[in-house]
Design an enzyme around this catalytic site. Structure first.
Site, PDB file in Angstrom:
ATOM      1  N   SER A  38       0.849  -1.185   0.000  1.00 32.34           N
ATOM      2  CA  SER A  38       0.000   0.000   0.000  1.00 32.34           C
ATOM      3  C   SER A  38       0.885   1.236   0.000  1.00 32.34           C
ATOM      4  O   SER A  38       2.083   1.165   0.293  1.00 32.34           O
ATOM      5  CB  SER A  38      -0.886  -0.011   1.256  1.00 32.34           C
ATOM      6  OG  SER A  38      -1.503   1.232   1.482  1.00 32.34           O
ATOM      7  N   TYR A  95      -3.092  -0.675  10.045  1.00 37.85           N
ATOM      8  CA  TYR A  95      -2.912  -0.913   8.612  1.00 37.85           C
ATOM      9  C   TYR A  95      -1.506  -0.520   8.158  1.00 37.85           C
ATOM     10  O   TYR A  95      -0.825  -1.276   7.456  1.00 37.85           O
ATOM     11  CB  TYR A  95      -3.966  -0.116   7.851  1.00 37.85           C
ATOM     12  CG  TYR A  95      -4.009  -0.351   6.361  1.00 37.85           C
ATOM     13  CD1 TYR A  95      -4.629  -1.482   5.833  1.00 37.85           C
ATOM     14  CD2 TYR A  95      -3.458   0.575   5.475  1.00 37.85           C
ATOM     15  CE1 TYR A  95      -4.699  -1.682   4.468  1.00 37.85           C
ATOM     16  CE2 TYR A  95      -3.516   0.376   4.104  1.00 37.85           C
ATOM     17  CZ  TYR A  95      -4.141  -0.753   3.600  1.00 37.85           C
ATOM     18  OH  TYR A  95      -4.200  -0.949   2.245  1.00 37.85           O
TER      19      TYR A  95
END
Length: 253
Positions: free
Chosen positions: A143, A156
């Site tokens: 990501s 995350y």
């Protein structure tokens, strides 16, 4: 090797987690079109069946294998029954958005278990066969959060940052066995996970300002990168995080 053969996955078996929608479904389609037999994984067998129907309608080879990547015994049993896996694409993901003081232990562990622990678990199961065959590709879906911080996503960001270093360590360990480990760092894509953000005018304005491409991406725009990292074309590429972000990580604005 001829140009077309560089990206030919004929005879390869690819396990794609989180394949019921979004980036996972797109990558599964791309790998199958390149010749691989794709094993579609996710928790929702019906949703996976819909993806499988779409692939089979094109004459593409696929199987459905529904299991939760956070459940160790289920993963071990399922992967053990799949036979040869030449390509692992770990795409399954979730999110827990909250300020740090409101982040729960359950939320923290859920995100790390889904993204990072599952990658470790799946890798340790497929690596022995890859070592025996002296060939394999492990691809983690990272990501922008692997590289850039953002408020309210500490679980995350921690998981995605961990994935980046896990892949680097794995590349060093498995290089002598002709196994390549890499990661893809998607930017802002039009997926169900980002649906709420992409309905926010302020967020869209930020993307237009922050992303040099001036837009978010569609899921199919990750296919080329996934096929490259799964194919012979990337046989000397390992330990890398390849960002597909429209230039976000290259920009200071």
């Amino acid at each position: 090797m001829k140009h077309a053969a560089l990206f030919d996955l004929t005879g390869q078996v690819a396990l794609v987690t989180g394949a019921s929608r979004g980036l996972g479904a797109a990558m599964a389609l791309g790998l199958a079109r390149a010749g691989a037999e794709v094993v579609l994984n996710g928790r929702d067998a019906d949703a996976l069946g819909t993806v499988a129907e779409a692939l089979r309608a094109e004459g593409l080879a696929c199987r459905v294998c529904a299991f939760d990547v956070t459940e160790g015994a289920a993963v071990t049993a399922a992967v053990g029954g799949l036979g040869r896996i030449d390509i692992l694409v770990h795409n399954a993901g979730n999110q827990h958005r909250a300020p740090i003081e409101e982040t729960t232990e359950e939320g923290w562990h859920s995100v790390l278990d889904t993204h990072l622990t599952a990658l470790w678990r799946l890798s340790r199961l497929v690596v022995p066969g890859m070592k025996e065959r002296r060939h394999g590709k492990i691809i983690a879906i990272g990501s922008l959060a692997s590289e850039l911080g953002r408020a309210t996503i500490t679980p995350y960001a921690s998981a995605k940052g961990g994935m980046k270093m896990f892949i680097r360590a794995l590349a060093v360990e498995l290089g002598p066995f002709n196994i390549q480990a890499n990661a893809i760092g998607p930017g802002w894509f039009n997926t169900a996970m980002n649906a709420a953000l992409l309905e926010n005018p302020d967020w869209l304005a930020m993307i237009a300002r922050r992303c040099p491409a001036g837009r978010y991406a569609e899921p199919e725009e990750i296919i080329g990168t996934a096929v490259f990292l799964a194919s012979p074309a990337s046989n000397f590429v390992s330990g890398q995080m390849l960002f597909v972000d429209g230039g976000v990580t290259a920009s200071m604005t």
